[in-house]
Write a protein that holds these residues in place. Structure first.
Motif, PDB file in Angstrom:
ATOM      1  N   ASN A 213      44.696  48.078  42.732  1.00  0.00           N
ATOM      2  CA  ASN A 213      43.896  46.547  42.194  1.00  0.00           C
ATOM      3  C   ASN A 213      43.416  45.769  42.678  1.00  0.00           C
ATOM      4  O   ASN A 213      43.186  45.481  43.000  1.00  0.00           O
ATOM      5  CB  ASN A 213      45.498  46.273  41.275  1.00  0.00           C
ATOM      6  N   GLN A 214      44.531  44.291  42.367  1.00  0.00           N
ATOM      7  CA  GLN A 214      44.470  43.222  42.768  1.00  0.00           C
ATOM      8  C   GLN A 214      45.369  42.574  43.687  1.00  0.00           C
ATOM      9  O   GLN A 214      45.312  41.552  44.599  1.00  0.00           O
ATOM     10  CB  GLN A 214      44.187  41.735  42.143  1.00  0.00           C
ATOM     11  N   ASP A 215      46.402  44.114  44.874  1.00  0.00           N
ATOM     12  CA  ASP A 215      46.970  43.443  45.852  1.00  0.00           C
ATOM     13  C   ASP A 215      45.834  42.769  47.152  1.00  0.00           C
ATOM     14  O   ASP A 215      45.063  42.987  47.294  1.00  0.00           O
ATOM     15  CB  ASP A 215      47.493  45.044  45.991  1.00  0.00           C
TER      16      ASP A 215
ATOM     17  N   LEU B 125      28.024  39.032  35.464  1.00  0.00           N
ATOM     18  CA  LEU B 125      29.508  39.528  34.579  1.00  0.00           C
ATOM     19  C   LEU B 125      30.868  39.326  35.533  1.00  0.00           C
ATOM     20  O   LEU B 125      31.875  38.748  34.989  1.00  0.00           O
ATOM     21  CB  LEU B 125      29.612  40.371  33.655  1.00  0.00           C
ATOM     22  N   HIS B 126      30.812  40.223  36.594  1.00  0.00           N
ATOM     23  CA  HIS B 126      32.132  39.699  37.452  1.00  0.00           C
ATOM     24  C   HIS B 126      32.189  38.667  37.888  1.00  0.00           C
ATOM     25  O   HIS B 126      33.697  38.310  37.540  1.00  0.00           O
ATOM     26  CB  HIS B 126      31.175  40.872  39.216  1.00  0.00           C
ATOM     27  N   HIS B 127      31.574  37.117  38.248  1.00  0.00           N
ATOM     28  CA  HIS B 127      32.093  36.389  38.150  1.00  0.00           C
ATOM     29  C   HIS B 127      32.058  35.032  37.165  1.00  0.00           C
ATOM     30  O   HIS B 127      33.433  35.260  37.265  1.00  0.00           O
ATOM     31  CB  HIS B 127      30.779  35.539  39.681  1.00  0.00           C
TER      32      HIS B 127
ATOM     33  N   ASN C 249      35.064  44.676  50.169  1.00  0.00           N
ATOM     34  CA  ASN C 249      34.240  44.888  49.727  1.00  0.00           C
ATOM     35  C   ASN C 249      35.272  45.259  48.408  1.00  0.00           C
ATOM     36  O   ASN C 249      36.398  46.223  48.116  1.00  0.00           O
ATOM     37  CB  ASN C 249      33.420  46.199  49.645  1.00  0.00           C
ATOM     38  N   ASP C 250      35.043  44.722  47.052  1.00  0.00           N
ATOM     39  CA  ASP C 250      35.996  45.304  45.939  1.00  0.00           C
ATOM     40  C   ASP C 250      35.089  46.832  45.360  1.00  0.00           C
ATOM     41  O   ASP C 250      33.620  47.284  44.520  1.00  0.00           O
ATOM     42  CB  ASP C 250      35.251  44.087  44.300  1.00  0.00           C
ATOM     43  N   VAL C 251      36.145  47.301  44.903  1.00  0.00           N
ATOM     44  CA  VAL C 251      36.114  48.240  44.141  1.00  0.00           C
ATOM     45  C   VAL C 251      36.443  48.913  43.091  1.00  0.00           C
ATOM     46  O   VAL C 251      36.193  50.497  42.167  1.00  0.00           O
ATOM     47  CB  VAL C 251      35.963  50.230  45.264  1.00  0.00           C
TER      48      VAL C 251
ATOM     49  N   GLU D 197      35.101  49.752  39.545  1.00  0.00           N
ATOM     50  CA  GLU D 197      33.712  49.821  38.487  1.00  0.00           C
ATOM     51  C   GLU D 197      33.201  48.500  37.970  1.00  0.00           C
ATOM     52  O   GLU D 197      32.064  49.011  38.191  1.00  0.00           O
ATOM     53  CB  GLU D 197      34.473  50.614  37.724  1.00  0.00           C
ATOM     54  N   HIS D 198      33.838  47.535  37.378  1.00  0.00           N
ATOM     55  CA  HIS D 198      33.551  46.638  37.417  1.00  0.00           C
ATOM     56  C   HIS D 198      32.456  45.890  38.087  1.00  0.00           C
ATOM     57  O   HIS D 198      31.433  45.203  37.986  1.00  0.00           O
ATOM     58  CB  HIS D 198      33.928  45.142  36.469  1.00  0.00           C
ATOM     59  N   ALA D 199      32.375  46.601  39.633  1.00  0.00           N
ATOM     60  CA  ALA D 199      31.806  45.623  40.446  1.00  0.00           C
ATOM     61  C   ALA D 199      30.525  46.497  40.383  1.00  0.00           C
ATOM     62  O   ALA D 199      29.167  46.576  41.548  1.00  0.00           O
ATOM     63  CB  ALA D 199      32.138  45.672  42.098  1.00  0.00           C
TER      64      ALA D 199
ATOM     65  N   GLY E 227      40.516  48.641  43.649  1.00  0.00           N
ATOM     66  CA  GLY E 227      40.901  47.781  44.317  1.00  0.00           C
ATOM     67  C   GLY E 227      39.775  47.325  45.588  1.00  0.00           C
ATOM     68  O   GLY E 227      38.809  47.780  44.731  1.00  0.00           O
ATOM     69  N   TRP E 228      40.139  47.209  46.667  1.00  0.00           N
ATOM     70  CA  TRP E 228      39.691  46.698  47.502  1.00  0.00           C
ATOM     71  C   TRP E 228      39.893  47.901  49.065  1.00  0.00           C
ATOM     72  O   TRP E 228      40.369  48.317  49.234  1.00  0.00           O
ATOM     73  CB  TRP E 228      39.795  45.475  47.654  1.00  0.00           C
ATOM     74  N   VAL E 229      38.590  47.512  49.407  1.00  0.00           N
ATOM     75  CA  VAL E 229      38.536  48.162  51.085  1.00  0.00           C
ATOM     76  C   VAL E 229      37.848  46.595  51.405  1.00  0.00           C
ATOM     77  O   VAL E 229      37.120  45.737  51.038  1.00  0.00           O
ATOM     78  CB  VAL E 229      37.230  49.410  51.535  1.00  0.00           C
TER      79      VAL E 229
ATOM     80  N   ASN F 182      40.768  37.487  46.711  1.00  0.00           N
ATOM     81  CA  ASN F 182      40.032  38.525  46.866  1.00  0.00           C
ATOM     82  C   ASN F 182      38.942  37.961  46.615  1.00  0.00           C
ATOM     83  O   ASN F 182      38.033  37.925  47.107  1.00  0.00           O
ATOM     84  CB  ASN F 182      40.312  39.686  45.787  1.00  0.00           C
ATOM     85  N   HIS F 183      38.252  37.213  44.974  1.00  0.00           N
ATOM     86  CA  HIS F 183      36.853  37.023  44.876  1.00  0.00           C
ATOM     87  C   HIS F 183      36.472  35.937  45.282  1.00  0.00           C
ATOM     88  O   HIS F 183      35.400  35.288  45.553  1.00  0.00           O
ATOM     89  CB  HIS F 183      36.805  36.831  43.120  1.00  0.00           C
ATOM     90  N   SER F 184      37.407  34.825  45.774  1.00  0.00           N
ATOM     91  CA  SER F 184      37.112  34.145  46.032  1.00  0.00           C
ATOM     92  C   SER F 184      36.360  34.072  48.022  1.00  0.00           C
ATOM     93  O   SER F 184      35.652  33.791  48.336  1.00  0.00           O
ATOM     94  CB  SER F 184      38.259  32.418  46.436  1.00  0.00           C
TER      95      SER F 184
HETATM   96 MN   MN3 Z   1      35.701  42.442  40.966  1.00  0.00          MN
END
Ligand code: MN3
Length: 214
Positions: free
Chosen positions: A154-156, A32-34, A169-171, A173-175, A135-137, A87-89
């Motif tokens: 967010n996706q900043d 789902l995520h990808h 790491n993607d934080v 909830e979808h992750a 968001g992301w860490v 971010n996802h790449s």
């Molecule tokens: Mn994500």
């Protein structure tokens, strides 16, 4: 990803099977995520820039670095979807590994800049848990190889500030929500079991050689 993506942007394939991070990250979440979330960022980014030739001519890192110069009409769309694509790449290739202690120059840099891997994980976990909402860490790497922690909403992307991400790491909830529900801390702790340290070392080498685009 080491190369700088260009328009028309494409969804990079997962570099392993969707089950490649089981049991720590479940296959359905990965699919789902990808296949849905990341694919949507790519599609929405293409749609945003397709009628803006000057923006579409920029590689992704330049779009993010020059956010303030983009046309008002597409700035938010590029921020969210271009950030999401970058971010996802970065994210997929730094997973699919076997975790354990960080190796090579990255292991040495972590010991130097965070005292120990345990201290870095502690700070990373707290930053990830403290990121309210989505968001992301991330661990950033500067031109001298020095590492630091950053959480972003967010996706900043730190690329918007001219910085480079070593890994993160993607934080959202979808992750993690299907397997971990609201237990973000458990997901953050389990994620270390799938980190691909050789891939992180490749990113470190690229950053040192100024070849790390996104
Ligand atoms: Mn994500």
């Amino acid at each position: 990803m080491l190369a700088d993506p260009v328009y028309p942007f494409v969804l990079p394939p997962l570099p392993y099977a969707a089950s490649g991070n089981e049991p720590h990250v479940d296959a359905q979440t990965m699919e789902l995520h990808h296949d849905r979330h990341h694919a949507a960022y790519v599609a929405n980014l293409n749609a945003a820039v397709k009628d803006h030739a000057q923006v579409a001519a920029m590689p992704l890192s330049a779009m993010l670095a020059k956010m303030g110069e983009l046309p008002d009409a597409i700035r938010t769309a590029v921020r969210n979807n271009g950030g999401g694509h970058a971010n996802h790449s970065m994210f997929w290739p730094v997973m699919g590994g076997s975790g354990g202690e960080p190796t090579g120059e990255v292991g040495a840099a972590i010991a130097r800049d965070f005292t120990s891997f345990a201290q870095m994980k502690d700070g990373f976990g707290k930053a990830g848990l403290g990121q309210f909402g989505s968001g992301w860490v991330m661990v950033l790497v500067d031109e001298g190889g020095k590492l630091s922690l950053m959480a972003r909403p967010n996706q900043d992307s730190p690329l918007m500030d001219g910085k480079r991400v070593l890994f993160g790491n993607d934080v959202w909830e979808h992750a993690y929500y299907l397997k971990y529900q609201n237990r973000r801390a458990d997901y953050l702790a389990a994620w270390w079991n799938v980190v691909n340290w050789p891939a992180v070392n490749e990113r470190y080498q690229a950053a040192m050689g100024k070849r790390l685009a996104i």
